[in-house]
Motif scaffolding. Structure first.
Motif, PDB file in Angstrom:
ATOM      1  N   ASP A  76      -0.538  12.622  -5.433  1.00  0.00           N
ATOM      2  CA  ASP A  76      -0.885  13.605  -4.403  1.00  0.00           C
ATOM      3  C   ASP A  76      -1.059  12.907  -3.066  1.00  0.00           C
ATOM      4  O   ASP A  76      -1.356  11.710  -2.989  1.00  0.00           O
ATOM      5  N   ARG A  77      -0.932  13.677  -2.007  1.00  0.00           N
ATOM      6  CA  ARG A  77      -1.113  13.165  -0.662  1.00  0.00           C
ATOM      7  C   ARG A  77      -2.546  13.399  -0.226  1.00  0.00           C
ATOM      8  O   ARG A  77      -3.116  14.461  -0.466  1.00  0.00           O
ATOM      9  N   SER A  80      -2.641  16.431   2.007  1.00  0.00           N
ATOM     10  CA  SER A  80      -1.907  17.603   1.549  1.00  0.00           C
ATOM     11  C   SER A  80      -2.765  18.853   1.657  1.00  0.00           C
ATOM     12  O   SER A  80      -3.812  18.940   1.021  1.00  0.00           O
ATOM     13  N   MET A 394      10.002  12.241   2.790  1.00  0.00           N
ATOM     14  CA  MET A 394       8.628  12.580   2.440  1.00  0.00           C
ATOM     15  C   MET A 394       8.541  13.570   1.283  1.00  0.00           C
ATOM     16  O   MET A 394       7.453  13.958   0.869  1.00  0.00           O
ATOM     17  N   THR A 397       6.852  11.562  -3.023  1.00  0.00           N
ATOM     18  CA  THR A 397       6.099  10.355  -2.695  1.00  0.00           C
ATOM     19  C   THR A 397       4.958  10.141  -3.684  1.00  0.00           C
ATOM     20  O   THR A 397       4.522  11.069  -4.361  1.00  0.00           O
ATOM     21  N   GLN A 399       1.310   7.256  -4.065  1.00  0.00           N
ATOM     22  CA  GLN A 399       0.523   6.227  -3.401  1.00  0.00           C
ATOM     23  C   GLN A 399      -0.100   5.288  -4.419  1.00  0.00           C
ATOM     24  O   GLN A 399      -0.444   5.704  -5.530  1.00  0.00           O
ATOM     25  N   MET A 413       2.256   3.959   0.487  1.00  0.00           N
ATOM     26  CA  MET A 413       2.940   5.175   0.068  1.00  0.00           C
ATOM     27  C   MET A 413       4.418   4.839  -0.102  1.00  0.00           C
ATOM     28  O   MET A 413       5.037   4.205   0.743  1.00  0.00           O
TER      29      MET A 413
END
Length: 420
Positions: A76-77, A80, A394, A397, A399, A413
């Motif tokens: 997850d970002r 986000s 993007m 992605t 991390q 990332m």
């Protein structure tokens, strides 16, 4: 033996892109072993040699080596936003209590919420909260925002729509549908006060794409409200139980243009633009929200995605009503966003869907405007939904985070071709 069964085995190796920022990537190569992850930078080689070489034959500069037990992985970002589903914010017990109290005493509800949430006395945060909480009592909301002491809160509330690139009459329609304007008998001048504030904020959002100043923008919005009053009896007639009267006076588009030219003798607002405003308002009156909660609810069966890939059409967003209704349409607007279709109808089925395509990078807003004879019967639709349009790298992605040998925290990332 150790040679036949070494304690460290290579499980996977793959080229990736390291995302430095939203516009920059770096070539990297990941080597995943049974106990460590190696982040490496491929050394430059001839294109033919690179194409033929296996990972084991290529040369790399090792950037990081980290034990897997010390690695933190996230698909997850951190930034986000959640997929926007309209009234989902009200599921939190604190917000549910805020909604219930706001309908009785807005000041007490706001003070209690800010104290319990620890948000502090921040009018900008409050304006954004009022905007996101779609099931607030619209009459109490209008009364609160129309106070002169709520000026900064009103500014933040209007800014939350994201009116950049949206024609002023369409933006005004969406704004008025979001609240119930106090009648002159309750708050004198409330309609002019909040529409002037709207005009000011709309101008600030669009000043780089129009040829007139803020004063003329305010005059233009006042003219639109006055046109609606002449043609249909005004905004306050929209919440009356009696049917609205069409064409109280026989005002033509020429009459409207000539009246506005008293404030715009240099014709900074072009005739065809004024004609478009006249046609839109004559076809469909301006309306503010009903003072009481609407009886019917609009829900998202599939929500608005938080992110779009530049020039790539989104998956369908599905909107559902309790039943078919030919008296409701939903107009979709957004700067540099293409909608297919741009208007949702529900005459044949209670479900309608649309796809979005972003034509420029950066944060955007999807603005929803209800239309039709039964538009005010419905609630639950978000006033607008935020989306971010990003470059293709993007899209998929992940991390990784770890501490270096010197104890420094590092976070990378990486972008890959397939979903993580």
């Amino acid at each position: 033996s150790l040679i036949q069964d070494p304690p460290r085995k290579l499980l996977l190796s793959s080229p990736v892109l390291q995302v430095a920022n939203a516009n920059t990537v770096k070539d990297r190569f990941l080597f995943l072993f049974t106990d460590i992850l190696v982040v490496a930078k491929p050394m430059l080689q001839d294109a033919d040699d690179t194409a033929r070489a296996s990972p084991g034959a290529r040369r790399f500069v090792v950037k990081s080596v980290v034990r897997l037990r010390e690695l933190r992985f996230s698909a997850d970002r951190d930034d986000s936003p959640a997929a926007y589903q309209g009234g989902a914010i009200t599921r939190h017990p604190l917000v549910r209590a805020f909604v219930a109290q706001f309908g009785k005493d807005p000041d007490h509800a706001i003070t209690t919420f800010l104290d319990k949430s620890g948000a502090g006395d921040d009018p900008v945060t409050l304006g954004q909260l009022l905007f996101r909480t779609v099931d607030l009592n619209r009459a109490k909301l209008g009364e609160y925002l129309a106070r002169r002491t709520s000026k900064v809160v009103l500014k933040a509330y209007i800014n939350s729509f994201g009116f950049e690139g949206l024609r002023v009459d369409k933006a005004l329609r969406a704004f008025l549908q979001s609240l119930h304007v106090p009648s002159p008998s309750k708050q004198t001048g409330a309609l002019e006060y909040i529409t002037d504030a709207f005009a000011s904020r709309w101008y600030d959002a669009n000043k780089n794409s129009i040829t007139y100043d803020k004063d003329l923008a305010v005059r233009l919005v006042r003219a639109l409200v006055q046109l609606d009053d002449v043609l249909h009896g005004g905004v306050f007639a929209s919440s009356s139980p009696a049917p609205r009267v069409r064409s109280i006076r026989n005002v033509t588009t020429r009459d409207f243009r000539e009246a506005f030219r008293r404030f715009d003798p240099r014709r900074l607002v072009q005739d065809d633009v004024l004609d478009a405003f006249y046609t839109a308002i004559r076809h469909e009156p301006l309306a503010h929200a009903r003072p009481n909660a609407a009886a019917l609810n609009i829900v998202f069966k599939r929500p608005v995605p938080p992110r779009l890939t530049y020039r790539v059409q989104s998956e369908p967003v599905i909107v559902r009503l309790p039943q078919t209704d030919a008296g409701l349409v939903v107009h979709l607007h957004g700067q540099d966003l293409l909608f297919d279709p741009p208007t949702l109808t529900f005459a044949r089925t209670p479900e309608a869907s649309f796809r979005m395509t972003g034509t420029s990078l950066g944060p955007k807003h999807v603005v929803f405007a209800r239309g039709g004879t039964r538009a005010l019967e419905y609630a639950g639709l978000p006033l607008s939904a935020p989306v971010i349009v990003e470059r293709a790298f993007m899209r998929n992605t992940f991390q990784v985070a770890f501490a270096s040998h010197a104890g420094e925290k590092r976070r990378y990332m990486f972008s890959v071709d397939d979903p993580v």
